[in-house]
Design a protein around this motif. Structure first.
Motif, mmCIF file in Angstrom:
data_model
loop_
_atom_site.group_PDB
_atom_site.id
_atom_site.type_symbol
_atom_site.label_atom_id
_atom_site.label_comp_id
_atom_site.label_asym_id
_atom_site.label_seq_id
_atom_site.Cartn_x
_atom_site.Cartn_y
_atom_site.Cartn_z
ATOM 1 N N ALA A 63 37.733 40.206 10.358
ATOM 2 C CA ALA A 63 38.581 40.855 9.362
ATOM 3 C C ALA A 63 39.966 41.180 9.915
ATOM 4 O O ALA A 63 40.975 41.032 9.220
ATOM 5 C CB ALA A 63 37.894 42.134 8.868
ATOM 6 N N LEU A 64 40.027 41.622 11.177
ATOM 7 C CA LEU A 64 41.307 41.995 11.771
ATOM 8 C C LEU A 64 42.208 40.789 12.032
ATOM 9 O O LEU A 64 43.436 40.899 11.951
ATOM 10 C CB LEU A 64 41.072 42.745 13.084
ATOM 11 C CG LEU A 64 40.432 44.136 12.971
ATOM 12 C CD1 LEU A 64 40.155 44.710 14.351
ATOM 13 C CD2 LEU A 64 41.298 45.083 12.157
ATOM 14 N N LEU A 65 41.625 39.629 12.337
ATOM 15 C CA LEU A 65 42.416 38.476 12.777
ATOM 16 C C LEU A 65 42.570 37.388 11.719
ATOM 17 O O LEU A 65 43.342 36.460 11.908
ATOM 18 C CB LEU A 65 41.788 37.877 14.036
ATOM 19 C CG LEU A 65 41.850 38.773 15.277
ATOM 20 C CD1 LEU A 65 41.079 38.153 16.428
ATOM 21 C CD2 LEU A 65 43.287 39.022 15.684
ATOM 22 N N GLN A 66 41.837 37.502 10.604
ATOM 23 C CA GLN A 66 41.879 36.454 9.596
ATOM 24 C C GLN A 66 43.300 36.214 9.075
ATOM 25 O O GLN A 66 43.813 35.093 9.057
ATOM 26 C CB GLN A 66 40.952 36.833 8.436
ATOM 27 C CG GLN A 66 40.509 35.678 7.581
ATOM 28 C CD GLN A 66 39.552 34.763 8.310
ATOM 29 O OE1 GLN A 66 39.808 33.566 8.385
ATOM 30 N NE2 GLN A 66 38.484 35.295 8.853
ATOM 31 N N LEU A 69 45.972 35.066 11.929
ATOM 32 C CA LEU A 69 45.806 33.662 12.321
ATOM 33 C C LEU A 69 46.202 32.724 11.182
ATOM 34 O O LEU A 69 46.673 31.611 11.425
ATOM 35 C CB LEU A 69 44.371 33.395 12.763
ATOM 36 C CG LEU A 69 43.981 34.014 14.117
ATOM 37 C CD1 LEU A 69 42.547 33.656 14.481
ATOM 38 C CD2 LEU A 69 44.927 33.559 15.216
ATOM 39 N N GLY A 70 46.013 33.172 9.945
ATOM 40 C CA GLY A 70 46.510 32.377 8.818
ATOM 41 C C GLY A 70 48.017 32.261 8.850
ATOM 42 O O GLY A 70 48.588 31.183 8.626
ATOM 43 N N VAL A 81 45.436 26.047 15.503
ATOM 44 C CA VAL A 81 44.788 27.335 15.294
ATOM 45 C C VAL A 81 43.273 27.156 15.157
ATOM 46 O O VAL A 81 42.482 27.930 15.718
ATOM 47 C CB VAL A 81 45.368 28.037 14.048
ATOM 48 C CG1 VAL A 81 44.542 29.269 13.684
ATOM 49 C CG2 VAL A 81 46.818 28.432 14.295
ATOM 50 N N ILE A 82 42.848 26.130 14.420
ATOM 51 C CA ILE A 82 41.419 25.893 14.233
ATOM 52 C C ILE A 82 40.752 25.539 15.563
ATOM 53 O O ILE A 82 39.691 26.071 15.912
ATOM 54 C CB ILE A 82 41.192 24.775 13.196
ATOM 55 C CG1 ILE A 82 41.644 25.241 11.815
ATOM 56 C CG2 ILE A 82 39.719 24.366 13.159
ATOM 57 C CD1 ILE A 82 41.622 24.158 10.755
ATOM 58 N N ILE A 83 41.385 24.657 16.333
ATOM 59 C CA ILE A 83 40.813 24.269 17.635
ATOM 60 C C ILE A 83 40.765 25.472 18.572
ATOM 61 O O ILE A 83 39.760 25.708 19.262
ATOM 62 C CB ILE A 83 41.626 23.113 18.247
ATOM 63 C CG1 ILE A 83 41.429 21.831 17.421
ATOM 64 C CG2 ILE A 83 41.211 22.866 19.700
ATOM 65 C CD1 ILE A 83 42.344 20.700 17.814
ATOM 66 N N ALA A 116 38.764 33.546 14.295
ATOM 67 C CA ALA A 116 38.771 33.764 12.841
ATOM 68 C C ALA A 116 39.562 32.663 12.132
ATOM 69 O O ALA A 116 40.759 32.809 11.885
ATOM 70 C CB ALA A 116 39.366 35.136 12.530
ATOM 71 N N ILE A 117 38.898 31.580 11.815
ATOM 72 C CA ILE A 117 39.598 30.410 11.285
ATOM 73 C C ILE A 117 39.304 30.134 9.816
ATOM 74 O O ILE A 117 39.763 29.121 9.270
ATOM 75 C CB ILE A 117 39.249 29.149 12.096
ATOM 76 C CG1 ILE A 117 37.737 28.875 12.053
ATOM 77 C CG2 ILE A 117 39.737 29.303 13.537
ATOM 78 C CD1 ILE A 117 37.338 27.550 12.648
ATOM 79 N N ALA A 118 38.562 31.019 9.145
ATOM 80 C CA ALA A 118 38.160 30.732 7.766
ATOM 81 C C ALA A 118 39.363 30.506 6.858
ATOM 82 O O ALA A 118 39.419 29.517 6.111
ATOM 83 C CB ALA A 118 37.294 31.869 7.233
ATOM 84 N N SER A 119 40.340 31.418 6.907
ATOM 85 C CA SER A 119 41.493 31.270 6.013
ATOM 86 C C SER A 119 42.313 30.039 6.383
ATOM 87 O O SER A 119 42.886 29.376 5.505
ATOM 88 C CB SER A 119 42.374 32.523 6.082
ATOM 89 O OG SER A 119 42.901 32.716 7.385
ATOM 90 N N THR A 120 42.370 29.688 7.673
ATOM 91 C CA THR A 120 43.127 28.507 8.090
ATOM 92 C C THR A 120 42.443 27.231 7.632
ATOM 93 O O THR A 120 43.113 26.265 7.234
ATOM 94 C CB THR A 120 43.292 28.502 9.628
ATOM 95 O OG1 THR A 120 43.884 29.735 10.032
ATOM 96 C CG2 THR A 120 44.167 27.355 10.071
#
Length: 403
Positions: A63-66, A69-70, A81-83, A116-120
């Motif tokens: 939650a803090l980094l989503q 990182l997006g 970012v994903i890698i 935290a790569i979900a949003s990316t």
């Protein structure tokens, strides 16, 4: 008249590869759910509160980094970012695998969540798909999460029987490295500068999203749903062992039929909601199923009640998990879909953290009855808050899309 446009070859490649990537990552996170409450009992420093924190801590770092990182992916590109996130996830898995006390597992799970790569991943899917295909792409990726959840509840106990928690975490690390190979070899690279405004979490859009009462209800809903999920898996494995008399290596024999039959149970709900136009009623029924299942398992200490409760719980959970993101997409204002989904994901992960941490504390201080009572009360509040929240959603669904 609306013309259905098929996906291009690149869009199909994008969606299939990103869905596979998402599956690998979520499978690694979910496999611990049915295991930690049982397999961590002999570790140094273990307590219900510590186990709950170990279960949910990944949600806090997620939650803090989503959102940051997006934003970073907007600047340096999605793939780096994903890698990087998958490498951090693999490191966290390795740390947890080598832990000889509960604090090492907590640290490893926190590091897992820091990838935290979900949003990316969702942003990359938006970059590589056309507007008219984007909802379909998100739906396919969302379905992969549901499949990962089902597989994790079965595969996790099988791996733990063979090699304990350590093997599960090492397997998770391998999945993360496999995800990197998918990104490098299978996922297309978008042209430089090809990023959609709707996938960035811009300040004005963020403020507008947080001020939208319909979105707030949905965000609260996904928080509740994942709070309850994490809290449940603090007690369900123990109920299967202590009440149903099942050894921990046999729990998958309960999860498998419960999940399979829950998919059949979802069919009438989906028909009523989509074809009969009873979305509001079905949504409320699904929340009722989740709350009712918790009440059944809490009040009737018998094997049949646990089996029936799990089946009913998974019907409601799986329907709500699939429906909530779709409702967010329908209720969102034009151009704000990416922002709304980013906030939605953050609330989901906060719910997972709160369910694990607060659930563990409740279990330690008040026992199973206190934990179930808190989950039922939270579910009841969600039900009440959902009552007025569908008229505007339906209006938004019928409005022309302008993303």
């Amino acid at each position: 008249m609306i013309t259905e446009h098929p996906m291009s070859q690149q869009e199909r490649r994008t969606v299939s590869s990103l869905a596979l990537l998402y599956s690998f990552r979520m499978l690694g996170l979910f496999m611990v759910l049915p295991l930690l409450a049982l397999y961590a009992e002999g570790l140094e420093g273990v307590s219900p509160t510590a186990i709950g924190l170990a279960l949910g801590i990944y949600g806090l770092s997620q939650a803090l980094l989503q959102i940051p990182l997006g934003w970073l992916s907007d600047r340096i590109g999605r793939k780096p970012v994903i890698i990087g996130g998958l490498l951090v996830f693999a490191l966290g898995s390795g740390l947890a695998a080598m832990a000889d006390d509960i604090y090492g597992i907590i640290a490893g799970r926190a590091l897992q969540g820091a990838g935290a790569i979900a949003s990316t991943v969702m942003a990359l899917a938006a970059d590589l798909t056309r507007n008219e295909q984007r909802t379909k792409a998100m739906a396919v990726i969302g379905m992969s999460i549901g499949m990962s959840f089902a597989l994790a509840l079965i595969l996790g106990p099988v791996l733990a029987t063979a090699g304990g928690l350590s093997l599960v975490f090492w397997f998770t690390a391998v999945l993360a490295l496999g995800g990197i190979l998918i990104v490098v070899a299978l996922v297309p690279t978008p042209p430089r500068g090809m990023q959609h405004d709707e996938v960035g979490l811009r300040g004005a859009l963020l403020a507008r999203s947080l001020a939208n009462t319909h979105l707030l209800r949905l965000n609260f809903g996904v928080f509740c749903l994942h709070f309850v999920l994490m809290a449940c898996f603090l007690v369900v494995p123990q109920l299967l062992r202590d009440v149903a008399g099942l050894g921990r290596d046999s729990h998958w024999q309960v999860y498998l039929p419960a999940l399979a039959l829950s998919l059949l149970g979802m069919v009438p709900l989906m028909i009523l909601a989509e074809r009969k136009g009873r979305l509001r009623e079905v949504f409320l029924v699904a929340i009722t199923l989740v709350v009712g299942a918790l009440g059944l398992m809490a009040s009737t200490p018998a094997p049949l009640a646990i089996y029936l409760g799990l089946w009913v719980f998974f019907i409601g959970f799986n329907y709500l998990e699939a429906t909530l993101p779709s409702l967010v997409s329908k209720a969102v204002f034009p151009g704000g879909k990416g922002t709304a989904l980013g906030v939605f994901s953050t609330c989901q992960f906060l719910g997972a953290f709160a369910g694990g941490a607060a659930g563990g504390w409740l279990l330690q201080t008040g026992g199973q009855s206190a934990l179930f009572a808190a989950c039922v009360a939270l579910g009841g509040l969600w039900w009440l808050l959902s009552l007025p929240g569908f008229a505007s959603v339906n209006l938004a669904a019928s409005a022309p899309a302008r993303d």
